[in-house]
Write a protein that holds these residues in place. Structure first.
Motif, PDB file in Angstrom:
ATOM      1  N   GLY A 223       0.811  -1.204   0.000  1.00 30.09           N
ATOM      2  CA  GLY A 223       0.000   0.000   0.000  1.00 30.09           C
ATOM      3  C   GLY A 223       0.846   1.256   0.000  1.00 30.09           C
ATOM      4  N   CYS A 225       0.014   5.017   1.219  1.00 27.34           N
ATOM      5  CA  CYS A 225      -1.048   5.715   1.935  1.00 27.34           C
ATOM      6  C   CYS A 225      -0.639   7.159   2.230  1.00 27.34           C
ATOM      7  CB  CYS A 225      -1.353   4.988   3.242  1.00 27.34           C
ATOM      8  SG  CYS A 225      -2.857   5.535   4.046  1.00 27.34           S
ATOM      9  N   LYS A 232       1.015  10.290  -3.994  1.00 26.60           N
ATOM     10  CA  LYS A 232       0.891   8.821  -4.007  1.00 26.60           C
ATOM     11  C   LYS A 232       0.907   8.281  -5.436  1.00 26.60           C
ATOM     12  CE  LYS A 232      -3.043   8.842  -1.789  1.00 26.60           C
ATOM     13  NZ  LYS A 232      -3.179  10.308  -1.611  1.00 26.60           N
ATOM     14  N   THR A 335      -2.861   2.424  -3.957  1.00 25.21           N
ATOM     15  CA  THR A 335      -2.759   3.751  -3.345  1.00 25.21           C
ATOM     16  C   THR A 335      -4.118   4.128  -2.767  1.00 25.21           C
ATOM     17  OG1 THR A 335      -3.406   5.189  -5.203  1.00 25.21           O
ATOM     18  CG2 THR A 335      -1.160   4.345  -5.212  1.00 25.21           C
ATOM     19  N   SER A 336      -4.087   4.726  -1.591  1.00 24.49           N
ATOM     20  CA  SER A 336      -5.337   5.086  -0.916  1.00 24.49           C
ATOM     21  C   SER A 336      -5.067   6.144   0.139  1.00 24.49           C
ATOM     22  CB  SER A 336      -5.965   3.852  -0.261  1.00 24.49           C
ATOM     23  OG  SER A 336      -7.153   4.188   0.431  1.00 24.49           O
ATOM     24  N   ARG A 337      -6.092   6.938   0.452  1.00 18.34           N
ATOM     25  CA  ARG A 337      -6.010   7.875   1.574  1.00 18.34           C
ATOM     26  C   ARG A 337      -6.353   7.170   2.894  1.00 18.34           C
ATOM     27  NH1 ARG A 337      -9.459  13.090  -0.729  1.00 18.34           N
ATOM     28  NH2 ARG A 337      -8.721  12.976  -2.884  1.00 18.34           N
ATOM     29  N   ASP A 338      -6.858   5.943   2.814  1.00 22.66           N
ATOM     30  CA  ASP A 338      -7.415   5.250   3.979  1.00 22.66           C
ATOM     31  C   ASP A 338      -6.525   4.070   4.393  1.00 22.66           C
ATOM     32  OD1 ASP A 338      -8.926   3.888   5.853  1.00 22.66           O
ATOM     33  OD2 ASP A 338     -10.805   4.084   4.738  1.00 22.66           O
ATOM     34  N   ARG A 339      -5.716   4.282   5.434  1.00 16.81           N
ATOM     35  CA  ARG A 339      -4.833   3.224   5.923  1.00 16.81           C
ATOM     36  C   ARG A 339      -5.631   2.033   6.453  1.00 16.81           C
ATOM     37  NH1 ARG A 339      -0.392   1.509   9.181  1.00 16.81           N
ATOM     38  NH2 ARG A 339       1.143   2.996   8.488  1.00 16.81           N
ATOM     39  N   ILE A 350       2.800  -1.303   4.113  1.00 18.83           N
ATOM     40  CA  ILE A 350       2.211  -0.002   3.769  1.00 18.83           C
ATOM     41  C   ILE A 350       3.281   1.084   3.862  1.00 18.83           C
ATOM     42  CG2 ILE A 350       0.496   1.742   4.380  1.00 18.83           C
ATOM     43  CD1 ILE A 350      -1.281  -0.444   5.429  1.00 18.83           C
ATOM     44  N   GLU A 352       4.031   4.937   4.008  1.00 20.15           N
ATOM     45  CA  GLU A 352       3.396   6.222   4.325  1.00 20.15           C
ATOM     46  C   GLU A 352       4.060   7.323   3.504  1.00 20.15           C
ATOM     47  OE1 GLU A 352       0.879   6.903   6.187  1.00 20.15           O
ATOM     48  OE2 GLU A 352       0.551   5.038   7.311  1.00 20.15           O
TER      49      GLU A 352
END
Length: 537
Positions: A223, A225, A232, A335-339, A350, A352
């Motif tokens: 991930g 994040c 990202k 890729t995501s804003r939500d861990r 993941i 950061e």
């Protein structure tokens, strides 16, 4: 000759001191059709296609009825690598020999990389012009004395380059090694995806350690994040660009959050399968059927997949549900804003995404504001104040720098005061001040793109909005210069999702409750509501 002789040191490589050339093809195949078209050449061509390597083969790329010679020679000039497949009757074709002479010319002019393959012939016979090659040139002496010596020299020169001899290896094995070698050559100087990347090198190295640092005897979900605008997607693109060739197949799926909102998960499944399998899946009628096809067709393939901007677990379940969907060694980057979303799906690794440090931030800001890595002398203090306000967020730095490019000091100070007066979301205020600096016509075009035209082809958009007097060619260029939109290599209009959200929020605020009073209706359900209830005002 074996594969160990085909090292990169045996071939000319590109040099920064050489003039720039436009490349249309990664590989040009030179071969005698009668000998190999339906055999080795066909198998090699299909393997090149499966690996995403753009290849010229005369029977597919030339227009029917076209005069063959100029197009062939032009294709050689526009290729990075030429694979010459020497076969028994190769030298009997004057076309093949004309190609070869052109290949030698391009090697000398632009350092073209050439790889010979010896198919059912002894490399020393080719190099010394014995056997069928000697017979062929004896016939050419009768027909075309003028070119024979040039052709002889070309055959000897190319045959003297280290390559592959198929004499004692399976064709499939040799093809696999050729693909690996070509991938290595193409990747030796992979350019950055984006211009003026700042602070990316260390982040790429950290991500590469996550991807390739351990022995890949499993399927790995990774991930990326972080908050919106932190880079990202840029990081994912850089990683994808660097490693995709070491996989059997690869796919980068953009804008998953936005596509899912439009109820197009099945479309995304088809897109993924199309890129991985190099074919179009037309028989998927629903998400569950797509899941079954994905796990059946990909479970034995080593793949690299990037799923960009995921915000719902249903998206992951539909596109990359479990490890067993993919072959050993596969990497799935999300890729995501939500861990927490990533954790719930079992993503153990993941990364950061980090804000830029002060030096990196000032450098990126300066590239946009001054077109160089450092601020002008009279603007240093002001630049640092803007950089501090942007708080290391790349999107904010790019938008602010682009807004201030070419402006006077008093305009910089006014912009800074306006930012200080705003309260609440910093990034929204930065984006909004850039929007406020547009003319009314440019604002309307920006909102059109935010609501309707993101992901559409630029030329088509120009045709649509030309009739409204928007001067679209100029104003689209202006929005690009201000870092508010981008145009990709295919001519498609793109906009960062935060900029799109800001534009749609501006429209939303025109009338919070009465949809019919808004200038734009961005969502399908809003349009349906207005039409059903006849509330357009």
């Amino acid at each position: 000759m074996g594969t160990e002789n085909a090292s990169s040191s045996c071939f000319p490589s590109s040099s920064t001191s050489m003039p720039r050339w436009t490349y249309e093809y990664d590989v040009f195949l030179s071969f005698r059709g009668f000998d190999t078209r339906k055999k080795f050449t066909s198998h090699l061509y299909e393997a090149l296609k499966r690996n995403g390597i753009t290849t010229f083969r005369d029977d597919e790329n030339l227009d029917r009825g076209a005069f063959i010679k100029p197009q062939l020679l032009k294709a050689i000039e526009e290729s990075k690598i030429v694979v010459v497949i020497f076969s028994r009757d190769y030298a009997s074709s004057s076309w093949c020999l004309t190609e070869l002479a052109k290949i030698i010319e391009c090697m000398n002019k632009k350092k073209l990389t050439v790889l010979p393959v010896f198919y059912d012939v002894d490399p020393s016979d080719v190099r010394k012009l014995r056997g069928t090659f000697e017979d062929a040139f004896a016939k050419h002496l009768i027909d075309n004395t003028e070119n024979v010596q040039t052709w002889k020299d070309a055959v000897s020169d190319v045959a003297g380059i280290s390559g592959w001899d198929l004499w004692d290896e399976f064709e499939s094995t040799v093809i696999k090694k050729i693909i690996q070698w070509i991938n290595y050559e193409l990747d030796r100087e992979v350019p950055s995806v984006f211009e003026h990347l700042v602070g990316m090198e260390s982040r790429v190295e950290e991500m590469l350690d996550l991807c390739l640092g351990e022995r890949l005897d499993c399927v790995r979900f990774i991930g990326i994040c972080g908050i919106g605008g932190i880079g990202k997607t840029t990081l994912a693109r850089e990683i994808y660009n660097k490693i995709f060739r070491v996989f059997e197949a690869s796919s980068f799926i953009d804008n998953i959050r936005e596509e899912s909102e439009n109820q197009l998960l099945v479309s995304l499944q088809k897109q993924l399968l199309s890129k991985i399998l190099m074919s179009t899946q037309k028989n998927i009628s629903n998400v569950y059927e797509g899941i079954n096809v994905l796990r059946k067709r990909l479970r034995n393939k080593k793949v690299l997949i990037v799923l960009d901007d995921v915000n719902e677990e249903e998206q992951l379940k539909a596109l990359a549900g479990k490890d067993e969907w993919f072959g050993v060694g596969s990497i799935i980057i999300v890729t995501s804003r939500d861990r927490h979303l990533l954790r719930r799906h079992g993503v153990k690794h993941i990364y950061e995404a980090k804000e830029l440090n002060d030096d990196e931030a000032l450098k990126l800001f300066s590239w946009k504001a001054f077109k160089k890595p450092h601020p002008e002398e009279n603007y240093v203090d002001l630049s640092k104040r803007f950089v501090k306000y942007a708080d290391g967020l790349p999107l904010a730095l790019e938008v602010l720098g682009s807004l201030l490019f070419g402006k006077r000091i008093d305009e910089w100070k006014n912009a800074l005061e306006k930012l200080k007066e705003e309260i609440g979301n910093k990034i929204f205020n930065i984006l909004k001040i850039s929007f406020d600096g547009l003319t009314k016509m440019q604002q309307e075009l920006f909102l059109d793109i935010a609501c309707f035209f993101k992901g559409e082809y630029k030329d088509g958009i120009i045709d649509i909005v030309q009739s409204f007097g928007f001067y679209p060619a100029y104003n689209i260029g202006f929005l690009v210069d201000k870092s508010l939109i981008t145009i990709d290599e295919y001519g498609t209009l793109w906009m960062h999702d935060l900029l799109q959200e800001m534009g749609q929020d501006i429209v939303h605020r025109e009338s919070l409750k009465e949809l019919g009073r808004r200038s734009w209706l961005c969502r399908y359900e809003d349009v349906l509501h207005v039409l059903k209830n006849n509330i357009v005002s």
